[in-house]
Design an enzyme around this catalytic site. Sequence first.
Site, PDB file in Angstrom:
ATOM      1  CB  VAL A 181     -19.313  66.343  40.211  1.00  0.00           C
ATOM      2  CG1 VAL A 181     -18.040  66.017  39.452  1.00  0.00           C
ATOM      3  CG2 VAL A 181     -19.064  67.479  41.209  1.00  0.00           C
TER       4      VAL A 181
ATOM      5  CB  THR B  32     -17.892  65.946  25.159  1.00  0.00           C
ATOM      6  OG1 THR B  32     -18.152  65.339  23.894  1.00  0.00           O
ATOM      7  CG2 THR B  32     -16.515  66.547  25.131  1.00  0.00           C
TER       8      THR B  32
ATOM      9  CB  THR C 107     -16.740  68.586  28.133  1.00  0.00           C
ATOM     10  OG1 THR C 107     -17.785  68.371  29.059  1.00  0.00           O
ATOM     11  CG2 THR C 107     -15.413  68.327  28.832  1.00  0.00           C
TER      12      THR C 107
HETATM   13  N1  ASP Z   1     -19.654  65.767  30.298  1.00  0.00           N
HETATM   14  C1  ASP Z   1     -20.018  67.040  30.854  1.00  0.00           C
HETATM   15  C2  ASP Z   1     -20.768  66.832  32.122  1.00  0.00           C
HETATM   16  O1  ASP Z   1     -21.561  65.912  32.205  1.00  0.00           O
HETATM   17  C3  ASP Z   1     -20.837  67.888  29.960  1.00  0.00           C
HETATM   18  C4  ASP Z   1     -20.676  67.688  28.478  1.00  0.00           C
HETATM   19  O2  ASP Z   1     -19.653  67.285  28.012  1.00  0.00           O
HETATM   20  O3  ASP Z   1     -21.607  67.931  27.713  1.00  0.00           O
HETATM   21  O4  ASP Z   1     -20.611  67.619  33.016  1.00  0.00           O
END
Ligand code: ASP
Length: 330
Positions: free
Chosen positions: A207, A229, A178
Site C-alpha cells: 500500500v 501522486t 494516481t
Molecule cells: N502514489 C501512488 C502509490 O504510490 C502511485 C502514484 O501516484 O504514482 O501507490
Amino acid sequence: MQRESKENTPILVASHNGTPGFPAAMEILRSGGSALDAVEAATRLVEDNLEDTTVGSAGLPNLLGQVELDALLMDGETLAAGAVAALQRFPNPVSVARRVMETLPHVLLVGEGAARFAREMGFAEAELLTEESRRIWQERLGNTDLYYQKMRDLAATLAEDPEIAAEAYNDGRSVTGTVNFIARDSAGRLAVATSTSGWAWKYPGRVGDTPIVGAGGYADSRYGAAACTGRGEMALRAGTTRSIVLYMKMGLPLWNACREAIKDLYDLVDPYASGMHVVALDAAGTPAAFSNRPGITYLVQRADMDTPELRPRTFVDEQGRAEVRPALVE
Ligand code: ASP
C-alpha cells in the site's frame, strides 16, 4: 502565484489525468453541491476510464496479476476520512471509502475485509484485470522469478535515472499514477479524494500513500488541502499532505508550504527516490501544484471557467529553489 479565489466561486484542482471527472464535478459545485460530493463523483469517472491504467477499472495489477485498488476521501469540514487499500474486484474504491467514512467507526479497511464490507454495502463486483493488462502482466511477470529479476534491475536503474527507468520498465506506460481531486465549494468547504491501482507489479498487499490520511491526501477547511501522486513510499515517510496543511496552519502561505514539503522529500535516504507531485488549495481557494520533477502539469477549473486549464507545476530542486518551467509531456 495567481490569486484565484473569489470568496464564493467554487474551484476544482486535479492531477493531469483528472479530465474525465471535471464536467460532473463542476455541475455539482455550480449547483451549490458539496466539495465532498464533487470530488467523489469526479474520482469515480476517472476510476471508470478504461484508458487510464493507473487507477480503477483498468489499473495494472500486482505481481500475481491481481488488481488491488487504494482510495481515500476526506472532508475538510469535519476532518472525517474514509479509505480502502488493496481492495480487489470493486471498481470504485472511492465510493467504498465514503461508505467506510459514513457507516463505520473506522477510517481504513484493507484487503479481504474491505472487499467483504463493499459486498455488504451492495457494491457490484467485477473482474478488473483487462485483457490488455493481463497480456502485459503475462508477458513480463507471469513467472515470479522474472519479477524479482525485474525488481532488482529496476532498483539499480532507478537510482541512476528514475524517469528513464520507469519508461523502460513499463514500455512507456506509467508504472505508477494516481488521480487527485481537491474541491472548494460555494460554502467554502474543502474536500479531497485520491484513487490508484498503485505501483504496477507491486508486491501483493503493498500500500502506498494514496489511501493514507496525511500522506496521499489531507483536507482542513480552515487552512487548506493537498493530495499527492508519485512514489507513495516517499509521501508515506514524509507525511507530505499533512505537512503542507500544518505548514499553512503554522503561518506559511500555500506556495511556501508546498515548496517546504517537496524540499522535505530530498531528505529521505531512498535508493528508489523518484517523482512526487502535489496539488493543493488554500482555505481561500487559491490553487498550487509542486513537484520534485520539472515538466509536470495539473488541472484547474473555477466555476466561472468553461473548461479545465492544464498548468505547469512549480519544480523544486534539492536546494529548495522553486521555478515554473514549461510543461513537457507527462
Ligand atoms: N502514489 C501512488 C502509490 O504510490 C502511485 C502514484 O501516484 O504514482 O501507490
